[in-house]
Design an enzyme around this catalytic site. Structure first.
Site, PDB file in Angstrom:
ATOM      1  CG  ASP A  16     -11.137   1.396  -5.656  1.00  0.00           C
ATOM      2  OD1 ASP A  16     -10.796   0.218  -5.528  1.00  0.00           O
ATOM      3  OD2 ASP A  16     -12.102   1.973  -5.701  1.00  0.00           O
ATOM      4  CG  HIS A  17      -6.929  -2.812  -2.823  1.00  0.00           C
ATOM      5  ND1 HIS A  17      -7.799  -2.018  -2.021  1.00  0.00           N
ATOM      6  CD2 HIS A  17      -7.313  -3.990  -2.333  1.00  0.00           C
ATOM      7  CE1 HIS A  17      -8.334  -2.769  -1.178  1.00  0.00           C
ATOM      8  NE2 HIS A  17      -8.055  -4.091  -1.325  1.00  0.00           N
TER       9      HIS A  17
ATOM     10  CG  HIS B 187     -13.158  -1.129  -2.436  1.00  0.00           C
ATOM     11  ND1 HIS B 187     -11.976  -0.526  -2.906  1.00  0.00           N
ATOM     12  CD2 HIS B 187     -12.644  -1.198  -0.972  1.00  0.00           C
ATOM     13  CE1 HIS B 187     -10.860  -0.288  -2.068  1.00  0.00           C
ATOM     14  NE2 HIS B 187     -11.223  -0.538  -0.999  1.00  0.00           N
TER      15      HIS B 187
HETATM   16  C1  BG6 Z   1      -9.630  -1.410   2.325  1.00  0.00           C
HETATM   17  C2  BG6 Z   1     -10.362  -0.789   3.735  1.00  0.00           C
HETATM   18  O1  BG6 Z   1      -9.815  -0.426   1.350  1.00  0.00           O
HETATM   19  O2  BG6 Z   1      -9.942  -2.472   1.858  1.00  0.00           O
HETATM   20  C3  BG6 Z   1     -10.149  -1.767   4.687  1.00  0.00           C
HETATM   21  O3  BG6 Z   1      -9.815   0.416   3.826  1.00  0.00           O
HETATM   22  C4  BG6 Z   1     -10.487  -3.188   4.336  1.00  0.00           C
HETATM   23  O4  BG6 Z   1     -11.075  -1.593   5.644  1.00  0.00           O
HETATM   24  C5  BG6 Z   1      -9.727  -3.771   3.063  1.00  0.00           C
HETATM   25  O5  BG6 Z   1     -10.444  -4.087   5.211  1.00  0.00           O
HETATM   26  C6  BG6 Z   1     -10.188  -4.858   2.394  1.00  0.00           C
HETATM   27  O6  BG6 Z   1      -9.236  -5.259   1.221  1.00  0.00           O
HETATM   28  P1  BG6 Z   1      -9.470  -6.726   0.698  1.00  0.00           P
HETATM   29  O7  BG6 Z   1      -8.610  -6.530  -0.602  1.00  0.00           O
HETATM   30  O8  BG6 Z   1      -8.739  -7.605   1.634  1.00  0.00           O
HETATM   31  O9  BG6 Z   1     -10.875  -7.097   0.501  1.00  0.00           O
END
Ligand code: BG6
Length: 508
Positions: free
Chosen positions: A199-200, A262
């Site tokens: 979960d980045h 997230h």
């Molecule tokens: C991803 C989603 O997990 O996170 C995308 O699948 C989204 O839809 C992205 O655009 C957003 O990541 P960040 O790090 O730019 O907020």
């Protein structure tokens, strides 16, 4: 990672660089967007920061007729375009020596046999020591095939020394039942400590900083409860539409795409109790406890909102509506905006609503958590003096413009006594000289080090689906979502959700 064999060093001391030991990583899905934009650049950035071992090897696996050099070229282009750190020829040359490519599809036994031979060869010539990570950056419908092939070709067992780990990208299922299936499938082949679910958001500096802010300071935690907190707003707004991502997004929607993972992880970090330590077991246990205590609104029709962007203007450009985007089925009911009011059934948070919202094609790109405090119980001023005073708030700016803002009332200079909101600001840029690493750098390094706290366990994933499933089912019965203007702040029903509680969404 830990004491490096020095008995005088505190095993929890994280100040020295943590450098991965000898290992190889197999990347499934090398042609995908995520690999190109995030995974490959992060690997280069780690190498550039000196955090990968000299023999680190990267094996691409895909249905392409490529030689090793073709794969190296793909990685090169992705690094040139997306890496965070400066391109250095010598770093690149050393890294690229460890690149291999294995052509084949997921049903191809010969390809997996070749993969095994390639890994064995790398163990011999590059000293990767039987330590292999398998990165599944592929649609979940292929997980079963790949995991089975890895098992059949004895790529997951370690007869000698060495470790085997699997990295899984979301979506972790489509609902609770499919998430369980996925978890069972992985559990059949990999022990739990070898499964790393990405979960980045948990790799983002600002998200980890929630732990530092809450538990390294004395001035927030005493207020962090229903005595002082009025409500919490968690926002993830994107200004872009779904663009070329119809194949992934349609049928998934905002809630499954980012709330299930997230936003609920953010909620867990904000609301959990202090873990006894930040090791994987304790941290995940506290997150799980709070996710398990989440309560849905009594009425899902008024306690949730969903919308879909209409054609219009965003950022001065004319943009199509969701249904006009290429690849969207005409009778799609997928939401591009979702808002939910949740409660947490425990002593600390009784009666405090947590409002979560996520949407695309909104006014601006911003992710933040706003903890909004109650009003002072008594204001010893003339009513007119506090007309412009709202509620105190602590806003954690996850991105962009990373930092925190504390909003409180201050006297306006002058002879009159008038009180107005002011902001006290902490910005990463102003306080630190180091740039924050990308989330993927941190997370890939953690996998290679075998350091699991930032990866959700399957129980957390299932708890999140347990929250979302009834909402998604109620939406599925309702047909098309409400339209909202591109470049705005979402559908009217979302504003109404807060208005019914006498509150308004922040307009960051
Ligand atoms: C991803 C989603 O997990 O996170 C995308 O699948 C989204 O839809 C992205 O655009 C957003 O990541 P960040 O790090 O730019 O907020």
């Amino acid at each position: 990672m830990t004491s490096l064999g020095n008995p005088l060093r505190d095993p929890q001391d994280r100040r020295l660089p943590r450098i991965a030991g000898p290992c190889a990583m197999v990347l499934f899905g090398v042609t995908g967007d995520l690999s190109r934009k995030k995974v490959m650049p992060a690997i280069y950035d780690l190498a550039n920061r000196g955090l990968l071992p000299p023999g680190f090897s990267l094996i691409g696996f895909a249905r392409r007729d490529w030689a090793d050099q073709d794969f190296a070229q793909i990685v090169h282009d992705s690094v040139r375009e997306h890496a965070r750190t400066e391109f250095r020829e010598e770093v690149w040359a050393q890294l690229a020596e460890g690149f291999r490519f294995v052509p084949g599809d997921f049903a191809d036994d010969t390809a997996f046999h070749n993969l095994r031979l390639t890994l064995e060869g790398l163990d011999l010539v590059r000293g990767t020591g039987g330590n292999h990570a398998f990165y599944l950056s592929i649609p979940p419908r292929f997980f079963g095939d790949v995991v089975q092939q890895l098992e059949e070709h004895e790529l997951v067992s370690t007869p000698g020394s060495g470790w085997r780990r699997v990295i899984v990208e979301k979506p972790f299922g489509h609902d609770l039942a499919s998430a369980r299936e996925l978890n069972d499938l992985l559990a059949r082949v990999f022990p739990p400590e070898s499964v790393f679910r990405i979960d980045h958001y948990l790799g983002k500096e600002t998200v980890q900083n929630i732990l530092a802010m809450r538990f390294a300071n004395e001035m927030f935690e005493p207020l962090w409860n229903s005595n002082y907190v009025d409500h919490v707003q968690i926002t993830m707004a994107e200004d872009i539409g779904i663009g070329g991502r119809a194949g992934y997004y349609d049928g998934i929607g905002a809630a499954r795409d980012v709330i299930q993972n997230h936003l609920l992880q953010l909620l867990a970090l904000i609301a959990m109790e202090e873990p006894t330590s930040f090791d994987a077991v304790n941290l995940r246990q506290e997150k799980l406890k709070v996710l398990a205590a989440v309560q849905l609104p009594a009425r899902l029709d008024t306690g949730t909102a969903r919308g879909r962007y209409a054609a219009g203007w965003a950022g001065g450009v004319e943009v199509p509506g969701y249904l006009q985007e290429e690849g969207i089925v005409p009778d799609s009911t997928t939401e591009t905006y979702a808002a939910i009011r949740l409660h947490i059934d425990n002593r600390r948070w009784a009666g405090v609503p947590f409002y979560l919202r996520a949407g695309t094609r909104l006014a601006r790109r911003v992710t933040e958590v706003a903890v909004v405090f109650k009003r002072a119980p008594h204001l010893p001023f003339a009513a007119s003096a506090t007309e412009e005073l709202t509620q105190n708030a602590l806003v954690i700016r996850v991105q962009p413009d990373e930092g925190m803002t504390l909003r409180f009332g201050s006297k306006v200079p002058g002879t009159a006594f008038e009180i107005r909101d002011v902001n006290m600001d902490f910005a990463y840029g102003g306080s630190f000289t180091e740039a924050s690493p990308e989330a993927y750098e941190r997370l890939i390094l953690d996998v290679l080090l075998g350091d699991p706290p930032l990866f959700p366990r399957h129980e957390e994933v299932e708890a999140s689906w347990r929250i979302l499933d009834p909402i998604l089912e109620s939406w599925a019965r309702k047909g098309a979502p409400e339209a909202y203007a591109s470049g705005g702040w979402g559908p009217a029903s979302s504003d109404a959700l807060l208005a019914r509680d006498g509150r308004t969404w922040r307009r960051p």
